[in-house]
Scaffold this motif. Structure first.
Motif, short mmCIF file in Angstrom:
data_model
loop_
_atom_site.label_atom_id
_atom_site.label_comp_id
_atom_site.label_asym_id
_atom_site.label_seq_id
_atom_site.Cartn_x
_atom_site.Cartn_y
_atom_site.Cartn_z
N ASN A 433 0.86 -1.18 0.00
CA ASN A 433 0.00 0.00 0.00
C ASN A 433 0.90 1.23 0.00
OD1 ASN A 433 -1.71 2.17 0.66
ND2 ASN A 433 -3.01 0.91 1.94
N PRO A 434 0.79 2.12 -0.99
CA PRO A 434 1.69 3.27 -1.06
C PRO A 434 1.36 4.38 -0.08
CG PRO A 434 0.10 3.37 -2.85
CD PRO A 434 -0.11 2.05 -2.16
N PRO A 441 -3.77 11.00 -0.20
CA PRO A 441 -4.31 9.64 -0.30
C PRO A 441 -4.35 9.15 -1.75
CG PRO A 441 -5.66 10.97 1.17
CD PRO A 441 -4.69 11.91 0.52
N TRP A 442 -3.98 7.91 -1.92
CA TRP A 442 -3.98 7.27 -3.23
C TRP A 442 -5.04 6.17 -3.19
CZ3 TRP A 442 1.23 5.86 -6.04
CH2 TRP A 442 0.95 5.41 -7.34
N TYR A 452 -7.14 7.04 -10.17
CA TYR A 452 -5.69 7.11 -10.38
C TYR A 452 -5.16 8.31 -9.63
CZ TYR A 452 -6.51 10.92 -13.77
OH TYR A 452 -6.87 12.10 -14.36
N LEU A 453 -3.84 8.37 -9.46
CA LEU A 453 -3.21 9.52 -8.82
C LEU A 453 -2.32 10.21 -9.82
CD1 LEU A 453 -3.00 10.95 -6.04
CD2 LEU A 453 -0.84 9.71 -5.71
N GLU A 454 -2.51 11.51 -9.98
CA GLU A 454 -1.61 12.29 -10.83
C GLU A 454 -0.42 12.73 -9.98
OE1 GLU A 454 -1.42 16.31 -13.63
OE2 GLU A 454 -3.31 15.75 -12.64
N LEU A 455 0.76 12.26 -10.35
CA LEU A 455 1.97 12.54 -9.60
C LEU A 455 2.62 13.81 -10.13
CD1 LEU A 455 3.35 8.90 -9.36
CD2 LEU A 455 2.38 10.26 -7.50
N THR A 456 2.50 14.87 -9.36
CA THR A 456 3.06 16.17 -9.68
C THR A 456 3.48 16.80 -8.36
OG1 THR A 456 2.63 18.27 -10.81
CG2 THR A 456 0.79 17.25 -9.61
N PHE A 457 4.06 18.03 -8.40
CA PHE A 457 4.48 18.66 -7.14
C PHE A 457 3.38 18.60 -6.09
CE2 PHE A 457 7.99 21.64 -8.92
CZ PHE A 457 8.89 20.59 -8.89
#
Length: 489
Positions: A433-434, A441-442, A452-457
């Motif tokens: 679990n990340p 929260p993801w 989904y999770l958008e990975l940005t700053f």
């Protein structure tokens, strides 16, 4: 369980402080001398250039890797070994940063990164990194996973044969091919037998990689290497898509018992200019100005129809869907089609298969969108600017908090983002679990919510990534193909 206990007990460890002599770890394969390297004010013990198979030279060239025989004298693991044979001119900038710039067929080695000190009293999760490079280029030493290790995991990076040395096949039993994949499998066997000596847990191994390195079924968690190897030998893997589509198949059941993270960058199509540069002269266009419709309808469309669906007649529907009279928009549409047929749709399909009838495992989907002001792969034309994070752009943030190439990497915000990425990935390796701490929260991906999770700053939660285009590639085109087949019958 007995074999793991025996392995654990027979691996006598002595932890050394950075001020003492180089640390030596005694593994079932033999003693290995490492080197203590400072990272962010802490120590990471690195064991470099460890052979996991016999050198694939002479009679062993174009053969499956053979296990390395144990040694008795301490192996010098203080310097990185050579890279596997490849063309250096494809990524000249990467080579300039390598401590060892040699090439050799004798390259089946791995590197182990241990945080702070070695101890077998607390078994740590293990992360095995497989480098990318289209199976043609790359090396284990190009990226430094010390910052991952400092999150209290053990990281292993591996070399594997590339290009013709890794994939040549005569189409018969003389030279069977896929030696690079067998190299990866042999490295997993070595890790399974030896990682406890470094303080790692052979029952908690996560495989992760970028580009070509991400193709070995993405991320595995809480499975031993031997269990992973069993599924590799399953003959039904000859048809992996059909096997994964059937929730009752042995392959699908095994796959869904694992925890999985899969995703892409937001602009994998940055590779488009590299892939189609060779057509400029014959098709009379200038890449800097854009990609014309014939590139779509005569080159990319037929290739997608053939390779993704086994039906080249679908190229007409693809051409119609992605065509535009505006050169800029046409260029972007070609970019979308290349990116999403080769990267985004397969990743989405993977998590869809994994989430079907899921019981106890976890499924996570992401898109990485943090752009950089430079490209470390190859120059890209101006019309691609602003389309998102290009292929491989996550690596500088994933493997280090600072870089001379981009000021944003060294800012407080950039350093914080590195910590966020590394935290998500190492949390997953430890628990499947990340999530954890103050991280955004993801949510898990499911067939209904499609999170989904958008990975940005500043990570953002989303649903139904690129919904319209994904629906076309994964549903509309297959329906056209299936209806066509029924009509012909």
């Amino acid at each position: 369980m007995t074999s793991f206990l025996t392995l654990f007990v027979s691996s006598l460890l002595v932890a050394h402080a950075a001020s003492q002599s180089p640390p030596i770890v005694v593994t079932p394969s033999g003693p290995i001398r490492g080197v203590v390297v400072p990272a962010l004010g802490q120590d990471v013990i690195q064991f470099r250039n460890i052979p996991y198979a016999k050198p694939p030279i002479g009679e062993l060239r174009f053969r499956k890797p053979e296990p390395i025989k144990p040694w008795t004298k301490p192996l010098d693991g203080t310097a990185f070994g050579p890279s596997c044979v490849q063309f250096k001119d494809l990524l000249e900038g990467v080579w300039e940063r390598l401590e060892n710039q040699e090439l050799s067929e004798d390259c089946l080695q791995l590197n182990v990164y241990v945080p702070r000190a070695i101890s077998t009293s607390e078994k740590k999760a293990v992360m095995v990194y497989i480098h990318g490079g289209s199976f043609l280029i790359g090396q284990a030493a190009a990226d430094d996973p010390s910052f991952l290790a400092l999150k209290d995991v053990i990281v292993v990076s591996i070399n594997y044969r590339l290009g013709i040395f890794g994939f040549l096949s005569t189409g018969d039993d003389v030279i069977k091919g896929n030696f690079a994949i067998w190299d990866m499998i042999e490295s997993l066997k070595w890790i399974n037998r030896n990682i406890a000596a470094f303080g790692g847990d052979p029952d908690k191994v996560t495989i992760f990689g970028e580009s070509a390195g991400g193709l070995l079924t993405e991320c595995f968690q809480k499975k031993t290497a031997d269990e992973l190897l069993e599924v590799q030998m399953d003959p039904t893997l000859n048809e992996p898509i059909d096997s994964l589509r059937d929730p009752n198949s042995d392959v699908s059941v095994f796959f869904r018992s694992l925890d999985v993270i899969a995703g892409t960058t937001s602009n994998e199509g940055s590779l488009t200019t590299y892939m189609f540069a060779e057509h400029q002269e014959s098709m009379q266009f200038d890449m800097e100005q854009g990609l014309p419709t014939p590139v779509l309808c005569d080159v990319l469309g037929p290739a997608v129809a053939r390779d993704m669906y086994g039906d080249e007649s679908l190229s007409d529907a693809i051409c119609k869907e992605y065509s535009s009279d505006d050169l800029l928009q046409q260029s972007k549409n070609i970019n979308y089609l290349y990116a999403e047929s080769c990267f985004v749709a397969p990743a989405l399909q993977l998590v869809e298969f994994h989430a079907q009838d899921r019981t106890s495992s976890n499924t996570y989907h992401y898109v990485y969108s943090q752009e950089l002001s430079f490209t470390f792969l190859f120059p890209i034309p101006a019309w691609i600017d602003g389309m998102g994070a290009g292929h491989g752009m996550e690596l500088p943030y994933m493997f280090g908090p600072a870089s001379q190439n981009d000021e944003s990497l060294a800012t407080d915000e950039g350093r914080e983002f590195t910590d966020v990425l590394v935290s998500y990935w190492t949390n997953f390796a430890k628990t499947g679990n990340p999530n954890g701490g103050s991280l955004v929260p993801w949510e898990q991906f499911s067939s209904t919510s499609r999170d989904y999770l958008e990975l940005t700053f500043k990570p953002v939660q989303g649903q139904n990534l690129f919904e319209k285009r994904m629906n076309f590639l994964l549903h509309e085109l297959p329906n056209i193909h299936n209806n066509k087949a029924k009509t012909e019958l």
